[in-house]
Design a protein around this motif. Structure first.
Motif, PDB file in Angstrom:
ATOM      1  N   ASN A   1       0.841  -1.196   0.000  1.00 56.99           N
ATOM      2  CA  ASN A   1       0.000   0.000   0.000  1.00 56.99           C
ATOM      3  C   ASN A   1       0.875   1.245   0.000  1.00 56.99           C
ATOM      4  O   ASN A   1       1.045   1.906   1.012  1.00 56.99           O
ATOM      5  CB  ASN A   1      -0.932   0.001   1.213  1.00 56.99           C
ATOM      6  N   LEU A   2       1.468   1.536  -1.159  1.00 56.43           N
ATOM      7  CA  LEU A   2       2.307   2.717  -1.257  1.00 56.43           C
ATOM      8  C   LEU A   2       1.472   3.992  -1.292  1.00 56.43           C
ATOM      9  O   LEU A   2       1.932   5.051  -0.889  1.00 56.43           O
ATOM     10  CB  LEU A   2       3.181   2.624  -2.509  1.00 56.43           C
ATOM     11  N   ALA A   3       0.258   3.883  -1.803  1.00 54.68           N
ATOM     12  CA  ALA A   3      -0.648   5.029  -1.854  1.00 54.68           C
ATOM     13  C   ALA A   3      -2.070   4.511  -1.725  1.00 54.68           C
ATOM     14  O   ALA A   3      -2.407   3.486  -2.306  1.00 54.68           O
ATOM     15  CB  ALA A   3      -0.475   5.798  -3.161  1.00 54.68           C
ATOM     16  N   PRO A   4      -2.917   5.192  -0.961  1.00 49.76           N
ATOM     17  CA  PRO A   4      -4.305   4.740  -0.817  1.00 49.76           C
ATOM     18  C   PRO A   4      -5.058   4.894  -2.133  1.00 49.76           C
ATOM     19  O   PRO A   4      -4.928   5.905  -2.825  1.00 49.76           O
ATOM     20  CB  PRO A   4      -4.874   5.663   0.263  1.00 49.76           C
ATOM     21  N   ALA A   5      -5.832   3.866  -2.478  1.00 53.33           N
ATOM     22  CA  ALA A   5      -6.584   3.889  -3.729  1.00 53.33           C
ATOM     23  C   ALA A   5      -8.082   3.804  -3.510  1.00 53.33           C
ATOM     24  O   ALA A   5      -8.842   4.214  -4.383  1.00 53.33           O
ATOM     25  CB  ALA A   5      -6.136   2.728  -4.628  1.00 53.33           C
ATOM     26  N   SER A   6      -8.515   3.289  -2.372  1.00 51.61           N
ATOM     27  CA  SER A   6      -9.938   3.040  -2.149  1.00 51.61           C
ATOM     28  C   SER A   6     -10.349   3.543  -0.774  1.00 51.61           C
ATOM     29  O   SER A   6      -9.503   3.879   0.075  1.00 51.61           O
ATOM     30  CB  SER A   6     -10.222   1.535  -2.234  1.00 51.61           C
ATOM     31  N   VAL A   7     -11.650   3.566  -0.538  1.00 49.01           N
ATOM     32  CA  VAL A   7     -12.153   3.934   0.787  1.00 49.01           C
ATOM     33  C   VAL A   7     -11.590   2.982   1.844  1.00 49.01           C
ATOM     34  O   VAL A   7     -11.249   3.409   2.959  1.00 49.01           O
ATOM     35  CB  VAL A   7     -13.698   3.927   0.789  1.00 49.01           C
ATOM     36  N   ALA A   8     -11.475   1.706   1.517  1.00 49.48           N
ATOM     37  CA  ALA A   8     -10.925   0.733   2.474  1.00 49.48           C
ATOM     38  C   ALA A   8      -9.492   1.084   2.856  1.00 49.48           C
ATOM     39  O   ALA A   8      -9.086   0.912   4.014  1.00 49.48           O
ATOM     40  CB  ALA A   8     -10.990  -0.675   1.885  1.00 49.48           C
ATOM     41  N   ASP A   9      -8.712   1.590   1.905  1.00 50.88           N
ATOM     42  CA  ASP A   9      -7.340   2.000   2.201  1.00 50.88           C
ATOM     43  C   ASP A   9      -7.322   3.174   3.177  1.00 50.88           C
ATOM     44  O   ASP A   9      -6.529   3.209   4.122  1.00 50.88           O
ATOM     45  CB  ASP A   9      -6.609   2.404   0.919  1.00 50.88           C
ATOM     46  N   TYR A  10      -8.193   4.152   2.949  1.00 52.12           N
ATOM     47  CA  TYR A  10      -8.250   5.305   3.850  1.00 52.12           C
ATOM     48  C   TYR A  10      -8.758   4.889   5.232  1.00 52.12           C
ATOM     49  O   TYR A  10      -8.338   5.453   6.246  1.00 52.12           O
ATOM     50  CB  TYR A  10      -9.130   6.404   3.259  1.00 52.12           C
ATOM     51  N   ARG A  11      -9.627   3.910   5.267  1.00 49.84           N
ATOM     52  CA  ARG A  11     -10.094   3.398   6.566  1.00 49.84           C
ATOM     53  C   ARG A  11      -8.919   2.837   7.371  1.00 49.84           C
ATOM     54  O   ARG A  11      -8.806   3.075   8.577  1.00 49.84           O
ATOM     55  CB  ARG A  11     -11.159   2.327   6.371  1.00 49.84           C
ATOM     56  N   ARG A  12      -8.041   2.094   6.711  1.00 47.84           N
ATOM     57  CA  ARG A  12      -6.873   1.538   7.413  1.00 47.84           C
ATOM     58  C   ARG A  12      -5.958   2.646   7.912  1.00 47.84           C
ATOM     59  O   ARG A  12      -5.404   2.556   9.022  1.00 47.84           O
ATOM     60  CB  ARG A  12      -6.118   0.579   6.490  1.00 47.84           C
ATOM     61  N   LEU A  13      -5.780   3.693   7.102  1.00 48.21           N
ATOM     62  CA  LEU A  13      -4.956   4.817   7.544  1.00 48.21           C
ATOM     63  C   LEU A  13      -5.569   5.507   8.756  1.00 48.21           C
ATOM     64  O   LEU A  13      -4.854   5.879   9.702  1.00 48.21           O
ATOM     65  CB  LEU A  13      -4.794   5.821   6.400  1.00 48.21           C
ATOM     66  N   ALA A  14      -6.882   5.689   8.730  1.00 48.29           N
ATOM     67  CA  ALA A  14      -7.544   6.329   9.864  1.00 48.29           C
ATOM     68  C   ALA A  14      -7.438   5.466  11.119  1.00 48.29           C
ATOM     69  O   ALA A  14      -7.212   5.987  12.227  1.00 48.29           O
ATOM     70  CB  ALA A  14      -9.013   6.587   9.534  1.00 48.29           C
ATOM     71  N   GLU A  15      -7.570   4.168  10.972  1.00 49.42           N
ATOM     72  CA  GLU A  15      -7.484   3.270  12.131  1.00 49.42           C
ATOM     73  C   GLU A  15      -6.095   3.331  12.760  1.00 49.42           C
ATOM     74  O   GLU A  15      -5.943   3.282  13.982  1.00 49.42           O
ATOM     75  CB  GLU A  15      -7.815   1.842  11.711  1.00 49.42           C
ATOM     76  N   ALA A  16      -5.076   3.446  11.921  1.00 54.99           N
ATOM     77  CA  ALA A  16      -3.706   3.506  12.439  1.00 54.99           C
ATOM     78  C   ALA A  16      -3.429   4.835  13.136  1.00 54.99           C
ATOM     79  O   ALA A  16      -2.653   4.888  14.101  1.00 54.99           O
ATOM     80  CB  ALA A  16      -2.711   3.303  11.299  1.00 54.99           C
ATOM     81  N   ARG A  17      -4.054   5.903  12.685  1.00 60.77           N
ATOM     82  CA  ARG A  17      -3.724   7.233  13.208  1.00 60.77           C
ATOM     83  C   ARG A  17      -4.561   7.623  14.418  1.00 60.77           C
ATOM     84  O   ARG A  17      -4.057   8.310  15.330  1.00 60.77           O
ATOM     85  CB  ARG A  17      -3.924   8.280  12.106  1.00 60.77           C
TER      86      ARG A  17
END
Length: 392
Positions: A5-21
């Motif tokens: 995941n070098l760059a977020p591409a989908s809503v699911a990717d952004y969800r993972r980023l939000a969960e980590a932060r």
């Protein structure tokens, strides 16, 4: 080998980023739903079950995703839903969302229970700004809120009607976000969570102050934290609200009035009779009454009763541009997203939200092309393969 995941591409990717932060209790507040979260999952699943009808050899070179809604020209049929406490998910989150949404060309709807006030949010950007209202027991405060929204340049008032009482969310109970536990346990939870999320703690926890609910702060005495304000708001929302109260709101507000929280054809008809300029087919993102139907399964049934008589929107479960296309195909003038825009803003800031909106537009445009449609007004049930699916 899995893709990195070098760059977020989908809503699911952004969800993972939000969960980590985000601290765990804030992520759970954003991500969770009522009780066993059956409806929360159903909202997403029922969109997935709808199949698109691919068509070929049609000239789709001159496509447009633009629409007009409540007098505003939009980049695509989408609006950002109101999300309470979103200013705790990202630094001055509501103002940031308003800025990005306006620059991209879609409406942003501010929650009554926002960290940034309607005045601060309005000043942060341009474009259509909507305001979501809960009917409060204190009609004076309610009237003042409507007056402030009008003075700030809000163009559409969105009355949320599916929260006469606040639903129970087990995740919030478990992490004491909704109260419970002793004071020491809550303090320890907060300190540990902040320490594990230093990026959020420095940027939002320290840099994003003041952490008050700006819209209701003038009417609350003795509150010092978002939890204090939320407790006040939960106790102040009027459970006696009825259709008769819409006349009182109309006396305060002359612009477009949208009723949010319609989940039955009968209530859709009543909203039209009451003079609603628009309705949002919504189950509060699965955060209120668990076990009810998904919004996308109810949309065509409600559209059958009210289409052409009022503007029709839908939220709950929208996770892609393809979902927006499916919503329009089943009768919606536009779709709304709540969690997805907050995931993007919390996980990747303003740039993340802008990139997400561009991705949604791209998905919508490509899906239009591959179903043989050129403009939004031509999107109908023919882009779906087979009849709409009933929720189960």
């Amino acid at each position: 080998m899995p893709t990195l995941n070098l760059a977020p591409a989908s809503v699911a990717d952004y969800r993972r980023l939000a969960e980590a932060r985000l601290p765990r209790f804030l992520f759970d507040y954003l991500d969770g739903g009522a009780y066993a979260e059956v409806t929360l999952a159903r909202n997403v699943r029922d969109f997935e079950r709808l199949e698109l009808h691919q068509r070929i050899l049609r000239d789709v070179s001159a496509r447009s995703t633009a629409v007009t809604l409540f007098g505003s020209e939009l980049t695509l049929p989408l609006a950002l839903s109101p999300v309470g406490l979103s200013g705790m998910m990202a630094r001055r989150g509501e103002a940031a969302a308003r800025k990005v949404a306006g620059a991209f060309g879609v409406p942003y709807c501010l929650s009554t229970l926002s960290v940034c006030s309607v005045e601060e949010t309005a000043a942060a950007g341009s474009g259509p700004l909507w305001f979501q209202l809960y009917m409060l027991r204190d009609r004076g405060a309610c009237a003042d809120l409507i007056g402030r929204a009008k003075a700030a340049g809000v163009s559409v008032l969105v009355l949320t009607v599916d929260l006469p009482v606040v639903g129970t969310r087990y995740r919030d109970v478990r992490n004491t976000m909704s109260g419970g536990g002793n004071a020491w346990a809550r303090l320890r939870r907060g300190l540990i969570s902040y320490a594990l999320h230093p990026g959020w703690a420095l940027d939002v926890g320290l840099g994003g102050k003041p952490h008050v609910l700006g819209n209701i702060a003038p009417y609350v005495k003795g509150a010092a934290t978002p939890a204090d304000f939320s407790a006040w708001a939960n106790a102040s929302i009027d459970p006696s609200i009825s259709w008769a109260d819409l006349a009182w709101i109309r006396a305060q507000w002359s612009g477009p009035l949208v009723i949010k929280g319609i989940l039955s054809p009968e209530d859709g008809v009543e909203a039209v009779k009451a003079g609603a300029d628009g309705i949002v087919v919504s189950n509060h993102g699965g955060r209120q009454l668990d076990g009810v139907a998904s919004t996308i399964s109810m949309l065509p049934r409600i559209a059958e009763k009210v289409s052409g008589q009022t503007r029709l929107l839908v939220d709950g479960g929208v996770r892609s541009g393809q979902d927006i296309l499916k919503a329009v195909a089943l009768g919606a003038d536009a779709a709304m997203i709540g969690r997805p825009w907050v995931y993007a803003l919390a996980g990747a800031g303003e740039a993340g939200l802008l990139n997400q909106l561009k991705a949604l537009q791209g998905e919508f445009s490509v899906s239009m092309a591959l179903t043989g449609t050129l403009c939004v007004k031509d999107v109908n049930a023919s882009v779906l393969f087979g009849p709409p699916l009933a929720s189960n």
